[in-house]
Write an enzyme that holds these catalytic residues in place. Sequence first.
Site, PDB file in Angstrom:
ATOM      1  CE  LYS A 158       4.197  26.767  -1.538  1.00 22.53           C
ATOM      2  NZ  LYS A 158       4.292  27.443  -2.817  1.00 22.53           N
ATOM      3  CD  GLU A 188       9.164  10.304  -3.189  1.00 24.83           C
ATOM      4  OE1 GLU A 188       9.958  10.959  -3.896  1.00 24.83           O
ATOM      5  OE2 GLU A 188       8.495   9.363  -3.622  1.00 24.83           O
ATOM      6  CB  SER A 233      -1.308  28.508  -6.881  1.00 28.20           C
ATOM      7  OG  SER A 233      -0.762  28.024  -5.678  1.00 28.20           O
ATOM      8  CG  ASP A 272       5.778  16.661 -27.656  1.00 26.31           C
ATOM      9  OD1 ASP A 272       5.861  16.400 -26.434  1.00 26.31           O
ATOM     10  OD2 ASP A 272       5.421  15.816 -28.492  1.00 26.31           O
ATOM     11  CB  THR A 291       4.325  24.945   4.494  1.00 23.30           C
ATOM     12  OG1 THR A 291       5.595  24.411   4.123  1.00 23.30           O
ATOM     13  CG2 THR A 291       3.239  24.013   4.037  1.00 23.30           C
ATOM     14  CG  HIS A 342      11.623  15.960  10.212  1.00 22.63           C
ATOM     15  ND1 HIS A 342      11.229  17.157   9.682  1.00 22.63           N
ATOM     16  CD2 HIS A 342      11.208  15.011   9.339  1.00 22.63           C
ATOM     17  CE1 HIS A 342      10.596  16.931   8.531  1.00 22.63           C
ATOM     18  NE2 HIS A 342      10.586  15.654   8.312  1.00 22.63           N
ATOM     19  CG  HIS A 343      11.270  11.478   8.353  1.00 19.59           C
ATOM     20  ND1 HIS A 343       9.934  11.283   8.158  1.00 19.59           N
ATOM     21  CD2 HIS A 343      11.580  12.580   7.644  1.00 19.59           C
ATOM     22  CE1 HIS A 343       9.464  12.227   7.345  1.00 19.59           C
ATOM     23  NE2 HIS A 343      10.449  13.024   7.024  1.00 19.59           N
ATOM     24  CB  SER A 355      10.242   6.304 -14.562  1.00 19.76           C
ATOM     25  OG  SER A 355       9.096   7.069 -14.760  1.00 19.76           O
ATOM     26  CB  SER A 356      11.035  10.061 -10.948  1.00 27.61           C
ATOM     27  OG  SER A 356       9.902   9.358 -10.555  1.00 27.61           O
ATOM     28  CG  HIS A 388      11.413  16.004   4.557  1.00 26.83           C
ATOM     29  ND1 HIS A 388      10.411  15.756   5.448  1.00 26.83           N
ATOM     30  CD2 HIS A 388      11.162  17.215   4.053  1.00 26.83           C
ATOM     31  CE1 HIS A 388       9.600  16.791   5.488  1.00 26.83           C
ATOM     32  NE2 HIS A 388      10.035  17.697   4.649  1.00 26.83           N
ATOM     33  CG  HIS A 431      -1.578   1.293   1.509  1.00 27.92           C
ATOM     34  ND1 HIS A 431      -2.588   1.817   0.738  1.00 27.92           N
ATOM     35  CD2 HIS A 431      -1.346   2.206   2.482  1.00 27.92           C
ATOM     36  CE1 HIS A 431      -2.955   2.995   1.234  1.00 27.92           C
ATOM     37  NE2 HIS A 431      -2.212   3.263   2.294  1.00 27.92           N
ATOM     38  CE1 TYR A 484       7.033  20.771   2.043  1.00 25.74           C
ATOM     39  CE2 TYR A 484       8.770  19.395   2.922  1.00 25.74           C
ATOM     40  CZ  TYR A 484       7.762  20.311   3.115  1.00 25.74           C
ATOM     41  OH  TYR A 484       7.468  20.745   4.364  1.00 25.74           O
ATOM     42  NE  ARG A 490       4.049   3.899  10.440  1.00 23.68           N
ATOM     43  CZ  ARG A 490       4.816   4.595   9.592  1.00 23.68           C
ATOM     44  NH1 ARG A 490       5.762   5.388  10.070  1.00 23.68           N
ATOM     45  NH2 ARG A 490       4.650   4.515   8.299  1.00 23.68           N
ATOM     46  CD1 TRP A 503       6.469   3.948   4.022  1.00 25.39           C
ATOM     47  CD2 TRP A 503       7.577   4.827   2.293  1.00 25.39           C
ATOM     48  NE1 TRP A 503       6.772   5.252   4.336  1.00 25.39           N
ATOM     49  CE2 TRP A 503       7.445   5.821   3.283  1.00 25.39           C
ATOM     50  CE3 TRP A 503       8.242   5.153   1.106  1.00 25.39           C
ATOM     51  CZ2 TRP A 503       7.962   7.100   3.137  1.00 25.39           C
ATOM     52  CZ3 TRP A 503       8.751   6.440   0.975  1.00 25.39           C
ATOM     53  CH2 TRP A 503       8.605   7.393   1.976  1.00 25.39           C
TER      54      TRP A 503
HETATM   55  C1  HEM Z   1      -7.761   5.583   0.347  1.00 11.91           C
HETATM   56  C2  HEM Z   1      -7.583   5.945   1.554  1.00 11.91           C
HETATM   57  C3  HEM Z   1      -6.498   5.376   2.409  1.00 11.91           C
HETATM   58  C4  HEM Z   1      -6.683   4.554   3.464  1.00 11.91           C
HETATM   59  C5  HEM Z   1      -7.998   4.048   4.031  1.00 11.91           C
HETATM   60  C6  HEM Z   1      -5.369   4.237   3.973  1.00 11.91           C
HETATM   61  C7  HEM Z   1      -5.143   3.398   5.050  1.00 11.91           C
HETATM   62  C8  HEM Z   1      -3.893   3.026   5.499  1.00 11.91           C
HETATM   63  C9  HEM Z   1      -3.630   2.044   6.502  1.00 11.91           C
HETATM   64  C10 HEM Z   1      -4.686   1.213   7.225  1.00 11.91           C
HETATM   65  C11 HEM Z   1      -2.283   1.976   6.676  1.00 11.91           C
HETATM   66  C12 HEM Z   1      -1.518   1.044   7.596  1.00 11.91           C
HETATM   67  C13 HEM Z   1      -1.295   1.602   8.917  1.00 11.91           C
HETATM   68  C14 HEM Z   1      -0.416   0.696   9.710  1.00 11.91           C
HETATM   69  O1  HEM Z   1      -0.747  -0.483   9.908  1.00 11.91           O
HETATM   70  O2  HEM Z   1       0.603   1.192  10.175  1.00 11.91           O
HETATM   71  C15 HEM Z   1      -1.687   2.923   5.793  1.00 11.91           C
HETATM   72  C16 HEM Z   1      -0.325   3.170   5.695  1.00 11.91           C
HETATM   73  C17 HEM Z   1       0.245   4.063   4.817  1.00 11.91           C
HETATM   74  N1  HEM Z   1      -0.430   4.834   3.874  1.00 11.91           N
HETATM   75 FE1  HEM Z   1      -2.424   4.838   3.523  1.00 11.91          FE
HETATM   76  N2  HEM Z   1      -4.430   4.871   3.229  1.00 11.91           N
HETATM   77  C18 HEM Z   1      -5.067   5.584   2.247  1.00 11.91           C
HETATM   78  C19 HEM Z   1      -4.482   6.390   1.277  1.00 11.91           C
HETATM   79  C20 HEM Z   1      -3.128   6.672   1.206  1.00 11.91           C
HETATM   80  C21 HEM Z   1      -2.512   7.578   0.269  1.00 11.91           C
HETATM   81  C22 HEM Z   1      -3.236   8.334  -0.817  1.00 11.91           C
HETATM   82  C23 HEM Z   1      -1.194   7.592   0.562  1.00 11.91           C
HETATM   83  C24 HEM Z   1      -0.034   8.336  -0.058  1.00 11.91           C
HETATM   84  C25 HEM Z   1       0.159   8.977  -0.972  1.00 11.91           C
HETATM   85  C26 HEM Z   1      -0.969   6.698   1.651  1.00 11.91           C
HETATM   86  C27 HEM Z   1       0.271   6.474   2.200  1.00 11.91           C
HETATM   87  C28 HEM Z   1       0.514   5.572   3.203  1.00 11.91           C
HETATM   88  C29 HEM Z   1       1.830   5.271   3.720  1.00 11.91           C
HETATM   89  C30 HEM Z   1       3.153   5.875   3.250  1.00 11.91           C
HETATM   90  C31 HEM Z   1       1.660   4.317   4.726  1.00 11.91           C
HETATM   91  C32 HEM Z   1       2.748   3.685   5.548  1.00 11.91           C
HETATM   92  C33 HEM Z   1       3.109   2.369   4.962  1.00 11.91           C
HETATM   93  C34 HEM Z   1       4.106   1.698   5.855  1.00 11.91           C
HETATM   94  O3  HEM Z   1       3.839   1.651   7.058  1.00 11.91           O
HETATM   95  O4  HEM Z   1       5.134   1.221   5.347  1.00 11.91           O
HETATM   96  N3  HEM Z   1      -2.152   6.142   2.028  1.00 11.91           N
HETATM   97  N4  HEM Z   1      -2.685   3.549   5.069  1.00 11.91           N
HETATM   98 CU   LIG Z   2      10.007  14.644   6.549  1.00 12.48          CU
END
Ligand code: HEM
Ligand SMILES: [Cu+2]
Lengths: 568, 295
Positions: free
Chosen positions: A336, A260, A273, A110, A333, A307-308, A174-175, A258, A81, A262, A455, A144
């Site tokens: 803005k 990332e 904006s 283009d 921030t 800070h992480h 790619s990025s 970090h 996820h 931003y 978590r 992640w």
């Molecule tokens: C659709 C709605 C979303 C729901 C319901 C959701 C739910 C969750 C849940 C349940 C976890 C795991 C928490 C845990 O066990 O620690 C999680 C982790 C995370 N989510 Fe989401 N999420 C959503 C959208 C997003 C989006 C859009 C992003 C980022 C752009 C995102 C980024 C992350 C990240 C980075 C983690 C941490 C993964 C890790 O622990 O390695 N999530 N999310």
């Molecule tokens: Cu950070």
Amino acid sequence: MATYVAPVPQIAAHKVDRESRGWTSWITTTDHKKIGIMYLVTTFVFFILGGTEALLMRLQLGAPENTLINPQTYNELFTMHGTTMIFLFVVPVWAGFANYFLPLMIGARDMAFPRMNALSYWLLLAGGIVFYASIFWTPPSAGWVSYPPLSSIAFSPSGGQDAWIYLIHLTGLSSILGAVNFYATIANMRARGMSWGRLPLFVWTVLVYSILIIFAMPVIAGAVTLLLTDRHFGTHFYDPTQGGSQMLWQNMFWFFGHPEVYIMILPGFGMVSEILPVFAKKPVFGYKAIATSSVTIAFLAFLVWAHHMFTAPIPLVVLAFVMMSSYLIAVPTGVKIFNWIGTLWSGSIEYSTALLFCVGFIAIFLIGGISGVFLAVFPVDWQLNESYFVVAHIHFVLMGGAVFTVFAAVYYWFPKMTGRLMSETLGKLSFWLMFWGFLFTFLIQHVIGLDGMPRRVYEYPNVGNLALYNLISTIGAFILALGILVTIINAARSVKVGAIAGPDPWKANTLEWFTTSPPAVNNFDEIPVIRSVEPMKDFRREIERRTGQRIEQVPVPAGSGEAAASSL
Amino acid sequence: MRPASLLAAPGLAVAMLLVSAPGAFAFITPEAGGSPNANSIDTLYKLVLYIAAVVFVVVEGALGYACWKFSAKRNKVATQTHGHTGLEIGWTLGAVAIVIILAVATLLKLGSIRNPPNSGAEAAASTTSVSGALYAETERKLPPNKKALEIEVIGRQYIWQYVYPGGAKNGLGAPYSYEQMVVPTHTTVLLKAVSMDVVHSWWIPELGGKIQVVPGYANYTWFKIEKPGLYRGQCANICGQGHARMIASVRAVPPAQYEEWIAKRTQEISEANVEAATQRSKLEAGSGTGRVLNP
Ligand code: HEM
Ligand SMILES: [Cu+2]
Ligand SMILES: [Cu+2]
């Protein structure tokens, strides 16, 4: 059904090649618009996959001591996820929008390097496929951030971890290629008269996004390469028993990590904006301040990575320094946010769905910014770090933040890409479901974290109110998902049956509206000279001045936009 | 359902929550109450919370007001302004001022969070003199009188082990326990945390912040408990499949009871060691090789 009258086409392209059609035209294309659409479709598919994984996790956490999902699978789910949402959705979705709109907004035909542009897309797709192929074997499960030694061969022997490494390599490449391309395009291909001070704010943020990618991505690419050689070629970069250092990974990962965040949020800032002035019907408040703050953020973003790592074994001076730099980055921030409110202030706000998503974003992102300040106070972070408070924080800035602006961009630009308007009724329904669903899901998670729930746990005991709070969060997640589904249905429907948009349905300010919807292959027959940040306003004024008296009696038939487009 | 009012509702709800009863207040503050460092973190957190609440109400309020007041229905014609330098400089300086206040407050509170105090008069007698920093230990803080009970926390998949002072000079035979740590009340306890395998994180919310337990590094924290009782926590850093079950607890008992427990524990362990030694020699005699691999 559309609340907007189909507008008059103002300028149309004529000297245009016939567009090639069929599936081969997609896989061989170097047209930035087609590549942009492929980016957007691909990233939304990954968004749906990542969202499904999220819902599965929330189902498991809906009740205490639940046994729906086993621990290994749960670890795989949050790893998939988080990785999907970051590397396969939010970062590349901005590349998709930038691909389509950046050349249009600066009056280019283009991107600077069209073939490299196609390569960026195919590398992204390859990265996604390599990563998702691992679900047929053993997916990665170290999160992640994949901290070694957990991600080392001894503790994660499966190929899933390697798939994760290749994903980072391929999407990173790619990025980087994409970023170089954006940079080159912005630097060299602007319309005549478009000085830096007249660059649309979305383009400014894409510029900063590109610079951040160019500096940050190579660091993570190096870090995962060392992980790869540790895993398979007998090196010991991260192995403390052989003189390696775990902290090396943490430092390199977050030096990338970090910036990332931003990279993920800045184009969203740019989007807001652009959209606010259009629907508030007044110029953006403090153009210079917004552009400058983006650049300031880019610089400071490289000074705050630790800070992480506030709970890791690092010296106090580092903690204090990073706390200060993190506070500093909160200033631009915050500025803005004030500027956006200033843009709305004394405007005449038209509540289109795109605007609602922007306002919802500001309301939510402010909370994410405030919880970020709590986390920057490092002794307080010692309590909050790695708890659900952090899960709440990342979702306030990324889901309620970045993703809401992505949705704003979808509603705002869909007419340009397809020639048709999306339904505003469904759009508003989607927004309110997402807004409330979001708050239900994630507001309560601050409390869950403050109550001591870490978590990345697949289960929790039935103590205190944890069961209730988690249930609320799970129900919210399904409301949120429903809201997202409504937009997907809306988009799928509107491609076929949406009202004809015409070239400029919103009476917007920037150049992409100075051509047909969708634009012809060459974008513009003639590239106008730019005189301000809001060229469309200048053209409109000019046309009114020149034609005002002549055609004032002639009522414009609705749908003439389509007529012009099909006369090509 | 006007958009603006819907938008303002959650803001109002949170604002009301903030000003309502102290009971509701505990709901949005961290766990504390076990040890002075946890309490200081709680105080600092609340300070941030007050400032945050003001910022939250002002900014969300301004946003909600703008959305309501300047909707196309209420305000037909937009005023064409491009910005206001004075205003922009003003709010930038305002943000900087808040940041400075927070930084000063943090540095002022830092001492009471990081530096352990002396043990109370009733402290456990086995509180020993701890040596000063040797090497790579500059981050380890000692109480002013350099006396504390030093316990080593060892993280491994998926259980916590605690090694108490005692045993022979070479460190062998020291009393230890798993999962539950027993400590005396009124006594400053220093923790040194190390990992045997992957990264873990030591966290007992009521006893203060967490520390990452990183293989190859030592990390330090402390607590000083006045109230006897059981304080619960669990590993906070993903460490594999058993992460959610890697629980920890600290049982605080009066000093006398602690001395008793540690004596009993030392005795049990040395008896078990003797027993194990005899078993081993029997096994060695029987196996003929004189060596047992991987006992
Ligand atoms: C659709 C709605 C979303 C729901 C319901 C959701 C739910 C969750 C849940 C349940 C976890 C795991 C928490 C845990 O066990 O620690 C999680 C982790 C995370 N989510 Fe989401 N999420 C959503 C959208 C997003 C989006 C859009 C992003 C980022 C752009 C995102 C980024 C992350 C990240 C980075 C983690 C941490 C993964 C890790 O622990 O390695 N999530 N999310
Ligand atoms: Cu950070
Ligand atoms: Cu763990």
